[in-house]
Design a protein around this motif. Structure first.
Motif, PDB file in Angstrom:
ATOM      1  N   UNK A 182      19.564  -2.296  35.832  1.00 16.04           N
ATOM      2  CA  UNK A 182      20.379  -3.468  35.963  1.00 16.04           C
ATOM      3  C   UNK A 182      19.912  -5.002  35.758  1.00 16.04           C
ATOM      4  N   UNK A 183      18.651  -4.923  36.098  1.00  9.21           N
ATOM      5  CA  UNK A 183      17.811  -6.271  36.108  1.00  9.21           C
ATOM      6  C   UNK A 183      17.567  -6.507  34.553  1.00  9.21           C
ATOM      7  N   UNK A 184      17.328  -5.482  33.852  1.00  8.28           N
ATOM      8  CA  UNK A 184      17.050  -5.764  32.377  1.00  8.28           C
ATOM      9  C   UNK A 184      18.281  -5.692  31.542  1.00  8.28           C
ATOM     10  N   UNK A 185      19.222  -4.730  31.811  1.00  6.06           N
ATOM     11  CA  UNK A 185      20.562  -4.786  31.006  1.00  6.06           C
ATOM     12  C   UNK A 185      21.272  -6.057  31.047  1.00  6.06           C
ATOM     13  N   UNK A 186      21.316  -6.591  32.234  1.00  4.38           N
ATOM     14  CA  UNK A 186      21.964  -7.858  32.197  1.00  4.38           C
ATOM     15  C   UNK A 186      21.428  -9.184  32.022  1.00  4.38           C
ATOM     16  N   UNK A 187      20.074  -9.240  31.647  1.00 11.20           N
ATOM     17  CA  UNK A 187      19.253 -10.431  31.312  1.00 11.20           C
ATOM     18  C   UNK A 187      19.802 -11.047  29.865  1.00 11.20           C
ATOM     19  N   UNK A 188      20.396 -10.439  29.037  1.00 12.86           N
ATOM     20  CA  UNK A 188      20.948 -11.210  27.916  1.00 12.86           C
ATOM     21  C   UNK A 188      22.182 -11.835  28.318  1.00 12.86           C
ATOM     22  N   UNK A 189      22.894 -11.457  29.419  1.00 13.53           N
ATOM     23  CA  UNK A 189      24.167 -12.131  29.680  1.00 13.53           C
ATOM     24  C   UNK A 189      23.923 -13.823  30.025  1.00 13.53           C
ATOM     25  N   UNK A 222      31.866  -0.109  24.983  1.00 15.57           N
ATOM     26  CA  UNK A 222      31.275  -1.207  24.094  1.00 15.57           C
ATOM     27  C   UNK A 222      30.587  -2.204  24.709  1.00 15.57           C
ATOM     28  N   UNK A 223      31.017  -2.567  25.926  1.00 17.40           N
ATOM     29  CA  UNK A 223      30.474  -3.616  26.648  1.00 17.40           C
ATOM     30  C   UNK A 223      29.074  -3.310  26.898  1.00 17.40           C
ATOM     31  N   UNK A 224      28.777  -1.998  27.201  1.00 14.49           N
ATOM     32  CA  UNK A 224      27.326  -1.808  27.413  1.00 14.49           C
ATOM     33  C   UNK A 224      26.536  -1.760  26.165  1.00 14.49           C
ATOM     34  N   UNK A 225      27.020  -1.147  25.273  1.00 18.98           N
ATOM     35  CA  UNK A 225      26.401  -1.156  23.684  1.00 18.98           C
ATOM     36  C   UNK A 225      25.874  -2.392  23.031  1.00 18.98           C
ATOM     37  N   UNK A 226      27.097  -3.364  23.324  1.00 17.62           N
ATOM     38  CA  UNK A 226      26.858  -4.722  22.748  1.00 17.62           C
ATOM     39  C   UNK A 226      25.814  -5.329  23.778  1.00 17.62           C
ATOM     40  N   UNK A 227      25.845  -5.086  24.997  1.00 21.32           N
ATOM     41  CA  UNK A 227      24.893  -5.818  25.895  1.00 21.32           C
ATOM     42  C   UNK A 227      23.203  -5.332  25.324  1.00 21.32           C
ATOM     43  N   UNK A 228      23.230  -3.984  25.186  1.00 18.99           N
ATOM     44  CA  UNK A 228      22.143  -3.429  24.809  1.00 18.99           C
ATOM     45  C   UNK A 228      21.624  -4.159  23.468  1.00 18.99           C
ATOM     46  N   UNK A 229      22.393  -3.860  22.650  1.00 18.41           N
ATOM     47  CA  UNK A 229      22.217  -4.817  21.249  1.00 18.41           C
ATOM     48  C   UNK A 229      21.476  -6.224  21.529  1.00 18.41           C
ATOM     49  N   UNK A 230      22.168  -7.002  22.119  1.00 21.40           N
ATOM     50  CA  UNK A 230      21.618  -8.306  22.674  1.00 21.40           C
ATOM     51  C   UNK A 230      20.191  -8.067  23.305  1.00 21.40           C
ATOM     52  N   UNK A 231      19.897  -7.041  24.138  1.00 19.70           N
ATOM     53  CA  UNK A 231      18.983  -6.839  24.910  1.00 19.70           C
ATOM     54  C   UNK A 231      17.636  -6.648  23.668  1.00 19.70           C
TER      55      UNK A 231
END
Length: 238
Positions: A182-189, A222-231
Motif C-alpha cells: 500500500x505504501x508504494x501503490x498509493x504513492x502516485x496519488x 481499472x483504478x488499480x491498473x491506472x495507479x500502477x501505470x502512474x507508479x
C-alpha cells in the motif's frame, strides 16, 4: 470505520505461529492507520480474548513490538500499551520504490487487482445500506485529504470495500497486501493522481450501491491498473 475491519484484524488465530501472527496483525493495524498514534491498546487479557490466544502469547508479541518501537508501555495509573506510529517520509518510499523492479510492480499490481476486484464484486452483492454509507464517507475522505492523509484514505477505502464483501479472508488478504504494497501503490496519488482517484472511488461506490458487481469489479481493477501505470512512470523518473 466499519466494525468488520477491526473485527477481521482481531479475529481468532489458528494454532501455528501465534506470537508471529499477533505481531503481524498489530503491525498491519498500526501501519494501515487502524490504530492511530498514541492510541491505547486493549489490555493483554482483552487482546488474548479477541485473538483467542494465551495471555503469555500476547505478552511476547507486545514485547517484540516494544523492541521495534511501535508501542510504548507506561506503568501506574493511566498506564498501558500505547501506539507509536512510524513516520514514513516520502524519501523512504522513493528509496523503496527505486529498489523494486518493473516486473515486480506489475506482478504486485496483478495480485492486488485480483483481490480488490473480487472484494468489490462481492461487496456489490452483499453490502448493507450502512456499508454503502461508510463507503461514501471513505470516498469523501480522499476528496478532502492532502499529504500523507491521501494514502491513508486510499487504504481505508479499500479496506471498507473488503469488509463490505463480508469475507474475513478477503479482508485479511486486503490488509496484508496493503501492509506489503500500500505504501508504494498509493504513492502516485500524491503526485497528480488525486483527482482521478477520487473519481474512481465515486464510480466504485456507485456500482456497489447499485448492486452491480461486474461494474464494481471493473472500476476497481481499472483504478488499480491506472495507479500502477502512474507508479511505473514515477519509478522510471527516479
Amino acid at each position: 470505520m466499519s466494525p468488520n475491519v477491526r473485527s477481521a484484524m482481531f479475529a481468532p488465530l489458528d494454532q501455528n505461529g501465534r506470537v508471529e501472527t499477533v505481531i503481524a496483525r498489530l503491525v498491519d493495524a498500526i501501519t494501515l492507520g487502524l490504530l492511530v498514534d498514541a492510541e491505547q491498546l486493549p489490555s493483554e487479557t482483552e487482546l488474548a480474548g479477541q485473538f483467542g490466544v494465551a495471555t503469555v502469547t500476547v505478552r511476547e508479541a507486545l514485547m517484540a513490538l516494544r523492541q521495534q518501537g511501535l508501542i510504548e508501555t507506561r506503568r501506574g495509573r493511566g498506564g498501558g500499551s500505547f501506539v507509536r506510529a512510524p513516520v514514513n517520509s516520502a524519501r523512504t518510499w522513493h528509496d523503496r520504490l527505486a529498489a523494486v523492479s518493473l516486473t515486480d510492480l506489475r506482478d504486485l499490481g496483478d495480485h492486488y487487482a485480483a483481490v480488490a476486484g473480487t472484494a468489490a464484486r462481492l461487496a456489490a452483492d452483499r453490502a448493507s445500506p450502512d456499508d454503502v454509507a461508510r463507503l461514501e464517507l471513505a470516498a469523501a475522505d480522499l476528496r478532502s485529504a492532502s499529504d500523507t492523509a491521501v494514502a491513508r484514505a486510499e487504504r481505508l477505502f479499500h479496506l471498507e470495500i473488503a469488509a463490505a464483501a463480508q469475507s474475513p479472508r478477503l479482508t485479511n488478504a486486503e490488509a496484508q497486501l496493503q501492509g506489503e504494497f500500500g505504501g508504494l501503490l498509493w504513492l502516485p496519488i500524491g503526485h497528480g493522481g488525486g483527482p482521478g482517484a477520487a473519481q474512481a472511488h465515486a464510480a466504485i461506490t456507485a456500482a456497489v450501491a447499485a448492486n452491480d458487481g461486474e461494474r464494481a469489479r471493473a472500476a476497481t481493477e481499472k483504478h488499480i491498473f491506472d495507479t500502477v501505470d502512474r507508479l511505473t512512470d514515477l519509478r522510471l523518473s527516479l
